[in-house]
Motif scaffolding. Sequence first.
Motif, short mmCIF file in Angstrom:
data_model
loop_
_atom_site.label_atom_id
_atom_site.label_comp_id
_atom_site.label_asym_id
_atom_site.label_seq_id
_atom_site.Cartn_x
_atom_site.Cartn_y
_atom_site.Cartn_z
N MET A 1 -13.02 -21.86 15.97
CA MET A 1 -13.14 -20.69 15.14
C MET A 1 -11.77 -20.36 14.53
O MET A 1 -10.77 -20.34 15.22
N ASN A 2 -11.73 -20.09 13.25
CA ASN A 2 -10.49 -19.76 12.57
C ASN A 2 -10.11 -18.31 12.81
O ASN A 2 -10.96 -17.44 12.85
N ALA A 3 -8.80 -18.09 12.94
CA ALA A 3 -8.30 -16.71 13.08
C ALA A 3 -8.46 -16.00 11.75
O ALA A 3 -8.38 -16.62 10.69
N PRO A 4 -8.70 -14.69 11.78
CA PRO A 4 -8.80 -13.94 10.53
C PRO A 4 -7.50 -14.05 9.73
O PRO A 4 -6.42 -14.07 10.30
N ARG A 5 -7.64 -14.11 8.41
CA ARG A 5 -6.46 -14.17 7.54
C ARG A 5 -5.81 -12.79 7.48
O ARG A 5 -6.50 -11.79 7.33
N PRO A 6 -4.50 -12.75 7.57
CA PRO A 6 -3.82 -11.46 7.48
C PRO A 6 -4.01 -10.82 6.11
O PRO A 6 -4.10 -11.49 5.09
N VAL A 7 -4.09 -9.51 6.13
CA VAL A 7 -4.27 -8.70 4.93
C VAL A 7 -3.09 -7.72 4.86
O VAL A 7 -2.63 -7.23 5.89
N THR A 8 -2.65 -7.42 3.65
CA THR A 8 -1.63 -6.39 3.47
C THR A 8 -2.33 -5.04 3.34
O THR A 8 -3.24 -4.89 2.52
N ALA A 9 -1.91 -4.11 4.16
CA ALA A 9 -2.48 -2.76 4.13
C ALA A 9 -1.35 -1.75 3.98
O ALA A 9 -0.21 -2.00 4.41
N PHE A 10 -1.67 -0.63 3.35
CA PHE A 10 -0.72 0.47 3.20
C PHE A 10 -1.29 1.67 3.92
O PHE A 10 -2.48 1.99 3.77
N ILE A 11 -0.43 2.33 4.70
CA ILE A 11 -0.84 3.45 5.55
C ILE A 11 0.02 4.66 5.22
O ILE A 11 1.26 4.57 5.21
N GLY A 12 -0.64 5.78 4.95
CA GLY A 12 0.07 7.04 4.73
C GLY A 12 0.35 7.69 6.07
O GLY A 12 -0.52 7.71 6.94
N LEU A 13 1.56 8.19 6.24
CA LEU A 13 1.96 8.87 7.47
C LEU A 13 2.36 10.29 7.12
O LEU A 13 3.03 10.53 6.11
N GLY A 14 1.95 11.23 7.95
CA GLY A 14 2.34 12.62 7.73
C GLY A 14 2.31 13.40 9.03
O GLY A 14 1.60 13.03 9.97
N ALA A 15 3.09 14.47 9.06
CA ALA A 15 3.09 15.37 10.21
C ALA A 15 3.72 16.69 9.77
O ALA A 15 4.63 16.69 8.93
N ASP A 102 -3.36 7.70 7.46
CA ASP A 102 -4.47 7.43 6.55
C ASP A 102 -4.37 6.01 6.05
O ASP A 102 -3.31 5.58 5.56
N LEU A 103 -5.48 5.28 6.15
CA LEU A 103 -5.55 3.93 5.59
C LEU A 103 -5.73 4.10 4.08
O LEU A 103 -6.79 4.50 3.62
N LEU A 104 -4.67 3.82 3.34
CA LEU A 104 -4.68 4.02 1.90
C LEU A 104 -5.30 2.83 1.19
O LEU A 104 -6.18 2.99 0.34
N LEU A 105 -4.82 1.64 1.53
CA LEU A 105 -5.28 0.40 0.89
C LEU A 105 -5.39 -0.68 1.95
O LEU A 105 -4.55 -0.76 2.86
N TYR A 106 -6.38 -1.52 1.80
CA TYR A 106 -6.58 -2.67 2.68
C TYR A 106 -6.83 -3.87 1.78
O TYR A 106 -7.95 -4.09 1.32
N GLY A 107 -5.75 -4.57 1.44
CA GLY A 107 -5.84 -5.62 0.43
C GLY A 107 -6.36 -5.00 -0.85
O GLY A 107 -5.95 -3.90 -1.24
N ASP A 108 -7.28 -5.68 -1.49
CA ASP A 108 -7.90 -5.12 -2.70
C ASP A 108 -9.33 -4.66 -2.42
O ASP A 108 -10.13 -4.49 -3.33
#
Length: 167
Positions: A1-15, A102-108
């Motif tokens: 079984m092939n490992a999942p391909r990595p994806v570029t994600a952008f995460i917003g952080l706030g507090a 917050d998960l802003l973007l997960y690849g396209d």
Amino acid sequence: MNAPRPVTAFIGLGANLGDAVAALHAACTALEALPDTTLVACSRLYRSAPVGVTGQPDYVNAVAQVRTPLSAESLLTAMMRIEADHGRHRAYPMAPRTLDLDLLLYGDARIDRPHLHVPHPRMHLRAFVLVPLAELAPELEIPGAGRVADLLPAVADQAIEPLSELT
């Protein structure tokens, strides 16, 4: 079984409760510790007023870029665990937060589920997201909204103040 391909994600952080700066630093460390995940970059820290509520302290915000083989759902679950580890309670909508991720973007990807919406539905309307995101990826295309750099003029009237480098 092939490992999942990595994806570029952008995460917003706030507090905006407790030591917000320390919480954002700790969150980036926790994101980097996720299985097979690489913290590619973190923006500097920014101070911004809460949006849509009054009587709350200002937020400290940033954006992190990660490369991960985790699915969007698994990444979201891990992010919620990180929030909980930092004392996040969801008392009511728009409540002040010890940490908000917050998960802003997960690849396209475009994801529309009851608990997960990607791209984040209001990210293109918020200076506290777009300004740090533009620092990392100004040419990035937000599916359905446009290029990050092109969206900045529409949020130029929102107060946001750079504080420091995150990493």
